[in-house]
Motif scaffolding. Structure first.
Motif, PDB file in Angstrom:
ATOM      1  N   LEU A 113     -61.397  37.862   9.277  1.00  0.00           N
ATOM      2  CA  LEU A 113     -60.202  38.347   8.588  1.00  0.00           C
ATOM      3  C   LEU A 113     -59.037  38.595   9.538  1.00  0.00           C
ATOM      4  CD1 LEU A 113     -61.653  40.847   5.954  1.00  0.00           C
ATOM      5  CD2 LEU A 113     -60.388  38.746   5.492  1.00  0.00           C
ATOM      6  N   VAL A 114     -59.317  39.129  10.721  1.00  0.00           N
ATOM      7  CA  VAL A 114     -58.228  39.434  11.650  1.00  0.00           C
ATOM      8  C   VAL A 114     -57.508  38.160  12.076  1.00  0.00           C
ATOM      9  CG1 VAL A 114     -59.733  39.369  13.695  1.00  0.00           C
ATOM     10  CG2 VAL A 114     -57.603  40.697  13.740  1.00  0.00           C
ATOM     11  N   TRP A 115     -58.251  37.076  12.243  1.00  0.00           N
ATOM     12  CA  TRP A 115     -57.631  35.794  12.580  1.00  0.00           C
ATOM     13  C   TRP A 115     -56.783  35.291  11.419  1.00  0.00           C
ATOM     14  CZ3 TRP A 115     -61.447  32.126  15.604  1.00  0.00           C
ATOM     15  CH2 TRP A 115     -61.900  32.804  16.752  1.00  0.00           C
ATOM     16  N   LEU A 116     -57.326  35.415  10.208  1.00  0.00           N
ATOM     17  CA  LEU A 116     -56.590  34.956   9.030  1.00  0.00           C
ATOM     18  C   LEU A 116     -55.250  35.679   8.901  1.00  0.00           C
ATOM     19  CD1 LEU A 116     -59.334  34.626   6.259  1.00  0.00           C
ATOM     20  CD2 LEU A 116     -58.005  32.782   7.293  1.00  0.00           C
ATOM     21  N   ARG A 117     -55.264  36.994   9.145  1.00  0.00           N
ATOM     22  CA  ARG A 117     -54.027  37.774   9.029  1.00  0.00           C
ATOM     23  C   ARG A 117     -52.945  37.225   9.958  1.00  0.00           C
ATOM     24  NH1 ARG A 117     -57.495  42.436   9.736  1.00  0.00           N
ATOM     25  NH2 ARG A 117     -58.135  43.257   7.719  1.00  0.00           N
ATOM     26  N   TRP A 118     -53.296  37.066  11.234  1.00  0.00           N
ATOM     27  CA  TRP A 118     -52.289  36.664  12.218  1.00  0.00           C
ATOM     28  C   TRP A 118     -51.907  35.193  12.078  1.00  0.00           C
ATOM     29  CZ3 TRP A 118     -49.525  40.283  14.020  1.00  0.00           C
ATOM     30  CH2 TRP A 118     -50.068  41.561  14.245  1.00  0.00           C
ATOM     31  N   VAL A 255     -39.226  38.790   5.813  1.00  0.00           N
ATOM     32  CA  VAL A 255     -39.520  40.122   5.267  1.00  0.00           C
ATOM     33  C   VAL A 255     -41.013  40.262   4.985  1.00  0.00           C
ATOM     34  CG1 VAL A 255     -39.185  41.647   3.285  1.00  0.00           C
ATOM     35  CG2 VAL A 255     -37.224  40.481   4.312  1.00  0.00           C
ATOM     36  N   ALA A 256     -41.591  39.241   4.359  1.00  0.00           N
ATOM     37  CA  ALA A 256     -43.025  39.281   4.052  1.00  0.00           C
ATOM     38  C   ALA A 256     -43.859  39.311   5.328  1.00  0.00           C
ATOM     39  CB  ALA A 256     -43.407  38.076   3.198  1.00  0.00           C
ATOM     40  N   ALA A 257     -43.452  38.538   6.330  1.00  0.00           N
ATOM     41  CA  ALA A 257     -44.190  38.499   7.594  1.00  0.00           C
ATOM     42  C   ALA A 257     -44.143  39.849   8.308  1.00  0.00           C
ATOM     43  CB  ALA A 257     -43.621  37.408   8.499  1.00  0.00           C
ATOM     44  N   LEU A 258     -42.982  40.485   8.308  1.00  0.00           N
ATOM     45  CA  LEU A 258     -42.857  41.798   8.937  1.00  0.00           C
ATOM     46  C   LEU A 258     -43.724  42.833   8.226  1.00  0.00           C
ATOM     47  CD1 LEU A 258     -39.009  41.925   9.659  1.00  0.00           C
ATOM     48  CD2 LEU A 258     -40.865  41.642  11.316  1.00  0.00           C
ATOM     49  N   GLN A 259     -43.731  42.754   6.904  1.00  0.00           N
ATOM     50  CA  GLN A 259     -44.541  43.680   6.116  1.00  0.00           C
ATOM     51  C   GLN A 259     -46.020  43.517   6.444  1.00  0.00           C
ATOM     52  OE1 GLN A 259     -44.885  42.922   1.826  1.00  0.00           O
ATOM     53  NE2 GLN A 259     -44.374  45.054   1.463  1.00  0.00           N
ATOM     54  N   LEU A 260     -46.470  42.280   6.520  1.00  0.00           N
ATOM     55  CA  LEU A 260     -47.872  42.019   6.839  1.00  0.00           C
ATOM     56  C   LEU A 260     -48.204  42.396   8.280  1.00  0.00           C
ATOM     57  CD1 LEU A 260     -49.004  38.675   5.183  1.00  0.00           C
ATOM     58  CD2 LEU A 260     -49.732  40.993   4.670  1.00  0.00           C
ATOM     59  N   THR A 261     -47.248  42.213   9.182  1.00  0.00           N
ATOM     60  CA  THR A 261     -47.476  42.574  10.583  1.00  0.00           C
ATOM     61  C   THR A 261     -47.729  44.072  10.720  1.00  0.00           C
ATOM     62  OG1 THR A 261     -46.073  40.755  11.370  1.00  0.00           O
ATOM     63  CG2 THR A 261     -46.467  42.585  12.889  1.00  0.00           C
ATOM     64  N   VAL A 262     -46.911  44.867  10.043  1.00  0.00           N
ATOM     65  CA  VAL A 262     -47.092  46.323  10.077  1.00  0.00           C
ATOM     66  C   VAL A 262     -48.472  46.694   9.553  1.00  0.00           C
ATOM     67  CG1 VAL A 262     -46.306  48.511   9.096  1.00  0.00           C
ATOM     68  CG2 VAL A 262     -44.637  46.832   9.902  1.00  0.00           C
TER      69      VAL A 262
END
Length: 276
Positions: A113-118, A255-262
């Motif tokens: 999952l951590v790989w999928l997120r990034w 915006v979506a990428a920043l939200q997911l990064t946080v």
């Protein structure tokens, strides 16, 4: 091999009205963006499902793919009614995309999952940069040749893998590629992309259902809401200039990428915090 998520949080039958209303709102947002930008809507729906419905990346991607199928169908019909689809290109790209979707769905069950997120965050940022640099032309046309056909098949494979892996339909890859590499107009690229998303989404969803990754009821609710908003989205696409369309889509992705990064950083910090 990573075991499929079996969390009952996203699949429990005892969800309140707030849960279903949230899903419907996510669908409306995704459907509007799908019609306006020629994508399945998953690039936005996945982050929203993670943030507001608390699905993990794997389940959110698989569930989003369910919603993409009816959304892409209605959106592509609207583009077809305006003569903004290349049917030949759609068929060729779809052939590669169907194979790619199976590969992507297999990878979805195996990648942590951590790989999928990034990977998903990186994909959104790369596409955003490409959309800003891209200057689409509304009257672009593509002549078929052997290199073009081979390119379409390759694009389909990449699109299908992204679809199965991230639950995004693959339109965020197809639209910039059709415009920047093949010289298609922005509207033709959007309509063609949506048509390809239909078989891609079906194949990926079947594979995800077999892997028990999908919250089917949630996907249907999101999909029905998305359908209602997809036609107004197409109308919006016809009104926007190509440049405005590209910039707005890039802003949404960032915006979506920043939200997911946080959220990803918070999850990693939580996982590293030793139990008290």
């Amino acid at each position: 091999m990573v075991a499929p998520s079996k969390s009952t949080d996203a699949t429990s039958p005892r969800k309140g009205a707030h849960y279903w209303i949230t899903l419907a709102i996510i669908g409306l947002i995704g459907g509007l963006l799908s019609g306006a930008f020629g994508v399945g809507g998953g690039i936005i729906m996945v982050p929203l499902l993670i943030t507001f419905v608390h699905m993990d990346q794997r389940r959110a991607g698989a569930t989003s793919l369910v919603a993409i199928i009816p959304t892409a169908l209605v959106g592509s019909l609207a583009y077809l009614a305006n003569d903004q689809i290349d049917l030949v290109a759609s068929g060729i790209i779809a052939a590669g995309a169907v194979i790619g979707a199976v590969i992507g769905s297999m990878l979805l069950r195996r990648i942590p999952l951590v790989w999928l997120r990034w990977m998903f965050i990186l994909l959104m940022l790369l596409v955003a940069v490409r959309m800003v640099l891209l200057v689409p032309e509304r009257d672009g046309a593509v002549d078929l040749s052997v290199p073009v056909v081979l390119g379409y098949v390759a694009l389909g494979l990449i699109m299908g893998i992204a679809s199965g892996l991230f639950g995004i339909g693959g339109g965020v890859i197809a639209v910039p590629a059709l415009v920047a590499i093949f010289g298609a107009s922005d509207l033709i690229a959007k309509g063609t992309s949506l048509l390809v998303l239909i078989p891609t989404g079906i194949v990926g969803t079947v594979a995800n259902l077999r892997g028990h990754l999908v919250d089917l009821r949630a996907g249907v609710v999101v999909g029905v809401a998305a359908v209602a908003a997809s036609v107004p989205g197409v109308a919006l696409a016809l009104l926007m200039t190509p440049r405005v369309s590209s910039i707005l889509f890039a802003v949404l992705l960032v915006v979506a990428a920043l939200q997911l990064t946080v959220k990803a950083v918070r999850v990693q910090r939580k996982d590293r915090t030793p139990p008290v």
